[in-house]
Design a protein around this motif. Sequence first.
Motif, PDB file in Angstrom:
ATOM      1  N   MET A  65       0.843  -1.195   0.000  1.00 36.09           N
ATOM      2  CA  MET A  65       0.000   0.000   0.000  1.00 36.09           C
ATOM      3  C   MET A  65       0.881   1.248   0.000  1.00 36.09           C
ATOM      4  N   ARG A  66       0.472   2.252  -0.754  1.00 41.80           N
ATOM      5  CA  ARG A  66       1.233   3.497  -0.819  1.00 41.80           C
ATOM      6  C   ARG A  66       1.185   4.236   0.515  1.00 41.80           C
ATOM      7  N   GLN A  67       2.201   5.059   0.749  1.00 44.57           N
ATOM      8  CA  GLN A  67       2.318   5.766   2.011  1.00 44.57           C
ATOM      9  C   GLN A  67       2.071   7.267   1.845  1.00 44.57           C
ATOM     10  N   SER A  68       1.559   7.890   2.884  1.00 48.89           N
ATOM     11  CA  SER A  68       1.458   9.347   2.910  1.00 48.89           C
ATOM     12  C   SER A  68       2.846   9.946   3.078  1.00 48.89           C
ATOM     13  N   TYR A  69       2.999  11.190   2.621  1.00 51.90           N
ATOM     14  CA  TYR A  69       4.275  11.875   2.824  1.00 51.90           C
ATOM     15  C   TYR A  69       4.081  13.384   2.754  1.00 51.90           C
ATOM     16  N   LEU A  70       5.032  14.114   3.326  1.00 53.70           N
ATOM     17  CA  LEU A  70       5.019  15.571   3.293  1.00 53.70           C
ATOM     18  C   LEU A  70       5.820  16.066   2.104  1.00 53.70           C
ATOM     19  N   GLU A  71       5.270  17.040   1.391  1.00 50.35           N
ATOM     20  CA  GLU A  71       5.968  17.597   0.230  1.00 50.35           C
ATOM     21  C   GLU A  71       5.883  19.120   0.247  1.00 50.35           C
ATOM     22  N   LEU A  72       6.997  19.744  -0.110  1.00 52.33           N
ATOM     23  CA  LEU A  72       6.992  21.204  -0.221  1.00 52.33           C
ATOM     24  C   LEU A  72       6.134  21.608  -1.419  1.00 52.33           C
ATOM     25  N   TYR A  73       5.157  22.472  -1.179  1.00 53.33           N
ATOM     26  CA  TYR A  73       4.239  22.908  -2.233  1.00 53.33           C
ATOM     27  C   TYR A  73       4.542  24.330  -2.688  1.00 53.33           C
ATOM     28  N   GLU A  74       4.782  25.209  -1.734  1.00 52.42           N
ATOM     29  CA  GLU A  74       5.167  26.583  -2.043  1.00 52.42           C
ATOM     30  C   GLU A  74       6.386  26.939  -1.208  1.00 52.42           C
ATOM     31  N   GLY A  75       7.390  27.530  -1.857  1.00 52.47           N
ATOM     32  CA  GLY A  75       8.628  27.868  -1.172  1.00 52.47           C
ATOM     33  C   GLY A  75       8.492  29.086  -0.283  1.00 52.47           C
ATOM     34  N   GLY A  76       9.579  29.390   0.413  1.00 53.62           N
ATOM     35  CA  GLY A  76       9.583  30.539   1.301  1.00 53.62           C
ATOM     36  C   GLY A  76      10.996  30.986   1.599  1.00 53.62           C
ATOM     37  N   GLU A  77      11.110  32.013   2.424  1.00 51.60           N
ATOM     38  CA  GLU A  77      12.415  32.549   2.821  1.00 51.60           C
ATOM     39  C   GLU A  77      12.463  32.725   4.335  1.00 51.60           C
ATOM     40  N   GLY A  78      13.678  32.788   4.835  1.00 51.12           N
ATOM     41  CA  GLY A  78      13.878  33.047   6.253  1.00 51.12           C
ATOM     42  C   GLY A  78      15.229  33.705   6.461  1.00 51.12           C
ATOM     43  N   GLU A  79      15.366  34.406   7.568  1.00 45.22           N
ATOM     44  CA  GLU A  79      16.636  35.075   7.856  1.00 45.22           C
ATOM     45  C   GLU A  79      16.900  35.078   9.355  1.00 45.22           C
ATOM     46  N   ILE A  80      18.152  34.822   9.710  1.00 43.51           N
ATOM     47  CA  ILE A  80      18.587  34.996  11.082  1.00 43.51           C
ATOM     48  C   ILE A  80      19.900  35.779  11.063  1.00 43.51           C
ATOM     49  N   VAL A  81      20.210  36.403  12.186  1.00 46.91           N
ATOM     50  CA  VAL A  81      21.480  37.122  12.340  1.00 46.91           C
ATOM     51  C   VAL A  81      22.178  36.561  13.569  1.00 46.91           C
ATOM     52  N   GLU A  82      23.429  36.166  13.382  1.00 47.23           N
ATOM     53  CA  GLU A  82      24.224  35.607  14.471  1.00 47.23           C
ATOM     54  C   GLU A  82      25.572  36.315  14.502  1.00 47.23           C
ATOM     55  N   LYS A  83      25.799  37.104  15.555  1.00 47.67           N
ATOM     56  CA  LYS A  83      27.048  37.867  15.707  1.00 47.67           C
ATOM     57  C   LYS A  83      27.372  38.643  14.430  1.00 47.67           C
ATOM     58  N   LYS A  84      26.366  39.339  13.942  1.00 52.12           N
ATOM     59  CA  LYS A  84      26.439  40.227  12.781  1.00 52.12           C
ATOM     60  C   LYS A  84      26.565  39.498  11.441  1.00 52.12           C
ATOM     61  N   SER A  85      26.660  38.181  11.445  1.00 51.95           N
ATOM     62  CA  SER A  85      26.587  37.428  10.197  1.00 51.95           C
ATOM     63  C   SER A  85      25.116  37.207   9.847  1.00 51.95           C
ATOM     64  N   ARG A  86      24.765  37.469   8.594  1.00 52.32           N
ATOM     65  CA  ARG A  86      23.383  37.249   8.123  1.00 52.32           C
ATOM     66  C   ARG A  86      23.302  35.905   7.406  1.00 52.32           C
ATOM     67  N   PHE A  87      22.274  35.147   7.739  1.00 50.86           N
ATOM     68  CA  PHE A  87      22.031  33.862   7.104  1.00 50.86           C
ATOM     69  C   PHE A  87      20.643  33.933   6.453  1.00 50.86           C
ATOM     70  N   LEU A  88      20.603  33.887   5.134  1.00 51.03           N
ATOM     71  CA  LEU A  88      19.357  34.031   4.381  1.00 51.03           C
ATOM     72  C   LEU A  88      18.986  32.683   3.760  1.00 51.03           C
ATOM     73  N   ALA A  89      17.860  32.148   4.145  1.00 55.25           N
ATOM     74  CA  ALA A  89      17.418  30.851   3.644  1.00 55.25           C
ATOM     75  C   ALA A  89      16.454  31.028   2.479  1.00 55.25           C
ATOM     76  N   THR A  90      16.713  30.297   1.406  1.00 52.85           N
ATOM     77  CA  THR A  90      15.811  30.227   0.257  1.00 52.85           C
ATOM     78  C   THR A  90      15.368  28.773   0.124  1.00 52.85           C
ATOM     79  N   ILE A  91      14.075  28.526   0.248  1.00 55.81           N
ATOM     80  CA  ILE A  91      13.531  27.168   0.187  1.00 55.81           C
ATOM     81  C   ILE A  91      12.614  27.077  -1.032  1.00 55.81           C
ATOM     82  N   ARG A  92      12.855  26.073  -1.882  1.00 56.98           N
ATOM     83  CA  ARG A  92      12.059  25.930  -3.100  1.00 56.98           C
ATOM     84  C   ARG A  92      11.685  24.461  -3.336  1.00 56.98           C
ATOM     85  N   PRO A  93      10.491  24.221  -3.932  1.00 53.94           N
ATOM     86  CA  PRO A  93      10.134  22.848  -4.326  1.00 53.94           C
ATOM     87  C   PRO A  93      10.908  22.437  -5.573  1.00 53.94           C
TER      88      PRO A  93
END
Length: 218
Positions: free
Chosen positions: A1-29
Amino acid sequence: MRQSYLELYEGGEGEIVEKKSRFLATIRPVKSEAEAAAVLEETRKKYWDANHNCTAYSIGVRNERVRCSDDGEPGGTAGRPMLDVLLGEQVHNVCAVVTRYFGGTLLGTGGLVRAYSRAVQEGLADCVILDKKPGQEILVTCDYNGIGKIQYTAGQMGVHTLDTSYTDIVTSRILVPEEQTDLFMKKVTEATNGRAVMELLGTPYFAEKDREILLFEE
């Protein structure tokens, strides 16, 4: 039997700053390694002046193709932690690129691992992720006396009626979770004393988004 699963449908962005370094996340399907490479190239062009563009992706319902890259960061401090987040969240067909602008202060191995992981988590929080389930689309044909019983059965089982057509007979397209198909057909047969005719139309995956049912042929 087939299994359920999670899939990225729409991408997004995120950002954090750690000791003045910027980390910019780009997430895409993505559905292929070529698409993942295109996401990386697009991100590199967008952030052409960044110090690093680290990547991780997982493609396929069983994570058939997974890759990660530190892009010049110390080995194991960027790509692998990013991939661990994707695998830990059990999201499939997803590519994450984390862009770093160095802030002048070294973060150390542990600091980098935490920063890249958090950036991916922030990016995923901005995404739309679907819980895709295997289903069976059934065409049910009956007379007017039987439609109420069929609708009641569908409601009791929590299955979705996609549409209903009323002519001299009544036909309904009903989406049933795969594991409930036999039970649904048995209940409909019993409720209509065998008068309902049922035909399998397809076996799509389905997901619910904003109270709308989305079908996926796979």
